[in-house]
Design a protein around this motif. Sequence first.
Motif, PDB file in Angstrom:
ATOM      1  N   LEU A  29       0.842  -1.050   0.145  1.00 22.38           N
ATOM      2  CA  LEU A  29      -0.035  -0.139   0.035  1.00 22.38           C
ATOM      3  C   LEU A  29       0.706   1.233  -0.186  1.00 22.38           C
ATOM      4  CD1 LEU A  29      -2.956   1.385   0.322  1.00 22.38           C
ATOM      5  CD2 LEU A  29      -2.429   1.193   2.525  1.00 22.38           C
ATOM      6  N   VAL A  30       1.945   1.400   0.885  1.00 19.07           N
ATOM      7  CA  VAL A  30       2.598   2.406   0.958  1.00 19.07           C
ATOM      8  C   VAL A  30       3.994   2.058   0.318  1.00 19.07           C
ATOM      9  CG1 VAL A  30       3.817   4.187   2.566  1.00 19.07           C
ATOM     10  CG2 VAL A  30       1.520   3.198   2.759  1.00 19.07           C
ATOM     11  N   ARG A  31       4.542   2.926  -0.606  1.00 19.24           N
ATOM     12  CA  ARG A  31       5.716   2.590  -1.281  1.00 19.24           C
ATOM     13  C   ARG A  31       6.918   3.708  -0.894  1.00 19.24           C
ATOM     14  NH1 ARG A  31       5.509  -1.700  -4.561  1.00 19.24           N
ATOM     15  NH2 ARG A  31       3.138  -2.320  -5.184  1.00 19.24           N
ATOM     16  N   VAL A  32       6.897   4.301   0.383  1.00 19.83           N
ATOM     17  CA  VAL A  32       7.799   5.264   0.774  1.00 19.83           C
ATOM     18  C   VAL A  32       8.904   4.637   1.860  1.00 19.83           C
ATOM     19  CG1 VAL A  32       7.935   7.607   2.026  1.00 19.83           C
ATOM     20  CG2 VAL A  32       6.022   7.023   0.658  1.00 19.83           C
ATOM     21  N   PRO A  33      10.032   4.596   1.332  1.00 21.64           N
ATOM     22  CA  PRO A  33      11.013   3.878   2.136  1.00 21.64           C
ATOM     23  C   PRO A  33      11.097   4.328   3.745  1.00 21.64           C
ATOM     24  CG  PRO A  33      11.831   4.305   0.056  1.00 21.64           C
ATOM     25  CD  PRO A  33      10.686   4.901   0.241  1.00 21.64           C
ATOM     26  N   GLU A  34      11.089   5.786   3.632  1.00 22.59           N
ATOM     27  CA  GLU A  34      11.030   6.341   5.296  1.00 22.59           C
ATOM     28  C   GLU A  34       9.779   5.972   5.958  1.00 22.59           C
ATOM     29  OE1 GLU A  34      12.887   8.842   1.985  1.00 22.59           O
ATOM     30  OE2 GLU A  34      11.015   8.087   2.237  1.00 22.59           O
ATOM     31  N   VAL A  35       8.693   5.790   5.285  1.00 18.31           N
ATOM     32  CA  VAL A  35       7.514   5.371   6.210  1.00 18.31           C
ATOM     33  C   VAL A  35       7.784   3.866   6.665  1.00 18.31           C
ATOM     34  CG1 VAL A  35       5.030   5.085   6.255  1.00 18.31           C
ATOM     35  CG2 VAL A  35       6.012   6.943   5.204  1.00 18.31           C
ATOM     36  N   LEU A  36       8.084   3.023   5.791  1.00 20.35           N
ATOM     37  CA  LEU A  36       8.481   1.728   5.994  1.00 20.35           C
ATOM     38  C   LEU A  36       9.551   1.381   7.337  1.00 20.35           C
ATOM     39  CD1 LEU A  36       8.093   0.341   2.416  1.00 20.35           C
ATOM     40  CD2 LEU A  36       6.260   0.207   3.943  1.00 20.35           C
ATOM     41  N   PHE A  65       6.596  13.177   3.858  1.00 23.89           N
ATOM     42  CA  PHE A  65       7.032  12.678   2.747  1.00 23.89           C
ATOM     43  C   PHE A  65       6.103  13.401   1.708  1.00 23.89           C
ATOM     44  CE2 PHE A  65       3.827  10.073   4.362  1.00 23.89           C
ATOM     45  CZ  PHE A  65       3.033   9.621   3.093  1.00 23.89           C
ATOM     46  N   ALA A  66       6.609  13.367   0.403  1.00 22.88           N
ATOM     47  CA  ALA A  66       6.096  14.209  -0.728  1.00 22.88           C
ATOM     48  C   ALA A  66       5.469  13.210  -1.796  1.00 22.88           C
ATOM     49  CB  ALA A  66       6.660  15.180  -1.249  1.00 22.88           C
ATOM     50  N   GLU A  67       4.459  13.182  -2.455  1.00 21.86           N
ATOM     51  CA  GLU A  67       3.949  12.284  -3.575  1.00 21.86           C
ATOM     52  C   GLU A  67       4.019  13.167  -4.933  1.00 21.86           C
ATOM     53  OE1 GLU A  67       0.631  10.124  -2.670  1.00 21.86           O
ATOM     54  OE2 GLU A  67       1.778   8.740  -1.476  1.00 21.86           O
ATOM     55  N   ARG A  68       4.598  12.930  -6.038  1.00 16.40           N
ATOM     56  CA  ARG A  68       4.477  13.637  -7.181  1.00 16.40           C
ATOM     57  C   ARG A  68       3.539  13.189  -8.064  1.00 16.40           C
ATOM     58  NH1 ARG A  68       6.304  18.053  -4.990  1.00 16.40           N
ATOM     59  NH2 ARG A  68       8.323  17.963  -4.141  1.00 16.40           N
ATOM     60  N   ILE A  69       3.165  12.021  -8.021  1.00 16.58           N
ATOM     61  CA  ILE A  69       2.069  11.477  -9.057  1.00 16.58           C
ATOM     62  C   ILE A  69       0.812  10.983  -8.296  1.00 16.58           C
ATOM     63  CG2 ILE A  69       1.771   9.240 -10.510  1.00 16.58           C
ATOM     64  CD1 ILE A  69       5.080   9.753 -11.054  1.00 16.58           C
ATOM     65  N   PRO A  70      -0.248  11.014  -8.849  1.00 18.96           N
ATOM     66  CA  PRO A  70      -0.535  11.969 -10.111  1.00 18.96           C
ATOM     67  C   PRO A  70      -0.589  13.269  -9.811  1.00 18.96           C
ATOM     68  CG  PRO A  70      -2.624  11.085  -9.032  1.00 18.96           C
ATOM     69  CD  PRO A  70      -1.558  10.423  -8.241  1.00 18.96           C
ATOM     70  N   LEU A  71      -0.583  13.777  -8.552  1.00 24.78           N
ATOM     71  CA  LEU A  71      -0.435  15.125  -8.126  1.00 24.78           C
ATOM     72  C   LEU A  71       0.438  15.369  -7.166  1.00 24.78           C
ATOM     73  CD1 LEU A  71      -4.434  16.029  -8.176  1.00 24.78           C
ATOM     74  CD2 LEU A  71      -2.809  16.593  -9.953  1.00 24.78           C
ATOM     75  N   ASP A  72       0.645  16.617  -7.036  1.00 23.90           N
ATOM     76  CA  ASP A  72       1.733  16.738  -5.707  1.00 23.90           C
ATOM     77  C   ASP A  72       1.211  17.000  -4.704  1.00 23.90           C
ATOM     78  OD1 ASP A  72       3.833  17.226  -7.572  1.00 23.90           O
ATOM     79  OD2 ASP A  72       3.961  19.403  -7.800  1.00 23.90           O
ATOM     80  N   ARG A  73       1.486  16.125  -3.763  1.00 26.41           N
ATOM     81  CA  ARG A  73       0.974  16.233  -2.323  1.00 26.41           C
ATOM     82  C   ARG A  73       1.978  16.178  -1.407  1.00 26.41           C
ATOM     83  NH1 ARG A  73      -3.518  12.106  -0.911  1.00 26.41           N
ATOM     84  NH2 ARG A  73      -1.675  10.635  -1.620  1.00 26.41           N
ATOM     85  N   TRP A  74       1.552  16.438   0.002  1.00 26.00           N
ATOM     86  CA  TRP A  74       2.648  16.572   1.068  1.00 26.00           C
ATOM     87  C   TRP A  74       1.795  15.844   2.244  1.00 26.00           C
ATOM     88  CZ3 TRP A  74       2.550  20.463  -2.315  1.00 26.00           C
ATOM     89  CH2 TRP A  74       3.726  20.818  -2.886  1.00 26.00           C
ATOM     90  N   LEU A  75       2.298  14.813   2.902  1.00 24.72           N
ATOM     91  CA  LEU A  75       1.640  13.780   3.847  1.00 24.72           C
ATOM     92  C   LEU A  75       2.713  13.814   5.001  1.00 24.72           C
ATOM     93  CD1 LEU A  75       0.029  11.246   1.671  1.00 24.72           C
ATOM     94  CD2 LEU A  75      -0.898  13.147   2.503  1.00 24.72           C
ATOM     95  N   GLU A  76       1.895  13.549   6.010  1.00 24.08           N
ATOM     96  CA  GLU A  76       2.899  13.274   7.339  1.00 24.08           C
ATOM     97  C   GLU A  76       2.099  12.059   7.995  1.00 24.08           C
ATOM     98  OE1 GLU A  76       3.748  16.317  11.001  1.00 24.08           O
ATOM     99  OE2 GLU A  76       1.735  15.732  10.854  1.00 24.08           O
ATOM    100  N   ALA A  77       3.096  11.167   8.207  1.00 21.68           N
ATOM    101  CA  ALA A  77       2.872   9.880   8.761  1.00 21.68           C
ATOM    102  C   ALA A  77       3.340   9.723  10.254  1.00 21.68           C
ATOM    103  CB  ALA A  77       3.582   8.809   7.976  1.00 21.68           C
ATOM    104  N   ARG A 111      -1.729  12.382   7.785  1.00 18.14           N
ATOM    105  CA  ARG A 111      -2.309  13.902   8.001  1.00 18.14           C
ATOM    106  C   ARG A 111      -1.840  14.377   6.557  1.00 18.14           C
ATOM    107  NH1 ARG A 111      -1.380  19.179  10.472  1.00 18.14           N
ATOM    108  NH2 ARG A 111       0.524  18.585  11.264  1.00 18.14           N
ATOM    109  N   ASP A 112      -2.898  15.032   5.661  1.00 13.20           N
ATOM    110  CA  ASP A 112      -2.427  15.787   4.521  1.00 13.20           C
ATOM    111  C   ASP A 112      -2.066  17.114   4.728  1.00 13.20           C
ATOM    112  OD1 ASP A 112      -2.582  16.591   2.071  1.00 13.20           O
ATOM    113  OD2 ASP A 112      -4.318  15.944   1.454  1.00 13.20           O
ATOM    114  N   LEU A 113      -0.921  17.298   4.371  1.00 13.42           N
ATOM    115  CA  LEU A 113      -0.332  18.759   4.740  1.00 13.42           C
ATOM    116  C   LEU A 113      -0.443  19.659   3.314  1.00 13.42           C
ATOM    117  CD1 LEU A 113       2.920  17.602   6.735  1.00 13.42           C
ATOM    118  CD2 LEU A 113       0.439  18.409   7.753  1.00 13.42           C
ATOM    119  N   THR A 114      -1.081  19.282   2.407  1.00 11.20           N
ATOM    120  CA  THR A 114      -1.050  19.798   1.156  1.00 11.20           C
ATOM    121  C   THR A 114      -1.607  21.105   1.143  1.00 11.20           C
ATOM    122  OG1 THR A 114      -1.345  17.518  -0.009  1.00 11.20           O
ATOM    123  CG2 THR A 114      -1.712  19.678  -1.431  1.00 11.20           C
ATOM    124  N   ALA A 115      -2.723  21.677   1.577  1.00 11.30           N
ATOM    125  CA  ALA A 115      -3.199  22.778   1.604  1.00 11.30           C
ATOM    126  C   ALA A 115      -2.222  23.760   2.506  1.00 11.30           C
ATOM    127  CB  ALA A 115      -4.483  22.590   2.278  1.00 11.30           C
TER     128      ALA A 115
END
Length: 445
Positions: free
Chosen positions: A134-141, A158-170, A194-198
Amino acid sequence: MLPPVPVVPPADPRAPWWCYARLWFALLGLVALAGAAAGLVHLAVAGLILIVALAGAICVRRGRAWRVPLPIVPSAASAPPAQRPRVDPPLIALVAALPEPALLLTPDGEILSANERVALAVGAARVGDPLSFLVRVPEVLAAVRAGAEDGVPRRVEFAERIPLDRWLEAHVVPLHLQGGRPGGRPDAVLLTFRDLTAQRRVEQMRADFVANASHELRTPLASLSGFIETLLGPARNDAAARERFLTIMGAQARRMSRLIDDLLSLSRIELNVHVRPDTPVDLGGILAHVCDTLTPLAQDRGVTIELSRGAGAAMVRGDRDELIRLFENLVENALKYGLTGKRVEVGLAREAGPTGEVAVISVRDFGPGIAPEHLPRLTERFYRVDVAASRDQGGTGLGLAIVKHIVARHRGRMTVESSPGEGANFTVRLELAEETSKNEVNPAA
């Protein structure tokens, strides 16, 4: 006491081949006899076939006694599933009730439970899958593995660039469900997002706004400082230079004043953008006032303003001062940047809307037009198609941003149509007030 009844295992529906071999040999013998009786098969051949069929049936009967039963090995599909840690229903209900996307994991990273918000944040979760599905972020794992080892909570951005730019906090929180010692190996791990995008976009917007505003103010301030030093020094007794410098200093001071006024207006409009005005105002009167006010500027530039509006009042619910500011900005831009067309058309019409009649206000110039790549960004703060031309015209880069926010506060819609060499047409649509349709006299009556 009766002897125990032996338990007979149920027959396998997939019977072995020898259960049907005797039947086939019997059918072969019957076919041979029928063929000999009908004269289709020679008697010697039929007898040979009959002997083979009888011998085969006898061998199969004896072979059943010789065969050794093989042990039944359960297949992988019928093997019992691996035992997962038991999760109490109250804990599942607690995870489901969390306001943020949450996953309950085993210390090895297997998903035990997830709430519905996880699907919106990182994707659909399946119980029993590893977290890495489900989560492919090495830092979170890595944080989940470390938290499962030492029992220390962790936080990862961490940030996700696909499909849109998003910033999340785990947030990784080890849980001791069986009353274990805090700090030891936990029984489960709670992972929330937690979504930090806004928040990040607001911070970026604020940083860009401060940088642009400071840049716009720095230029006129530098000019004023330079001219003041010159007037106090070498040009102290030069009347001609003093007159020329004072004229430039006045223009720069007015430029700063316009910029500060636009910044204050934009801030005030943004503060009240969620409050829709409810005062009835006449759009026809506002457009006539704007055209009369800007007629001297049009005459100085050799441009004609043509106003066309239908008969009757076009009442909308709005703020009169803000609507005047809206159409002043649009008409003034048309006069400044559509100068070569020598004509600006301002029109007021009506059309059917989703919930009633809509007032359509258009401001069209016949100047050089706007390239298509600039159209999506026209209403951004401090965005200019031509920076040098805008500053020469006294623009602050905030006019269309103010227009956009005023239209949004009045729950309207603005569109821009332009092609290079064919001018530009700015159209604003505002819902007509109910009083307009009630008091309007039908011309066809």
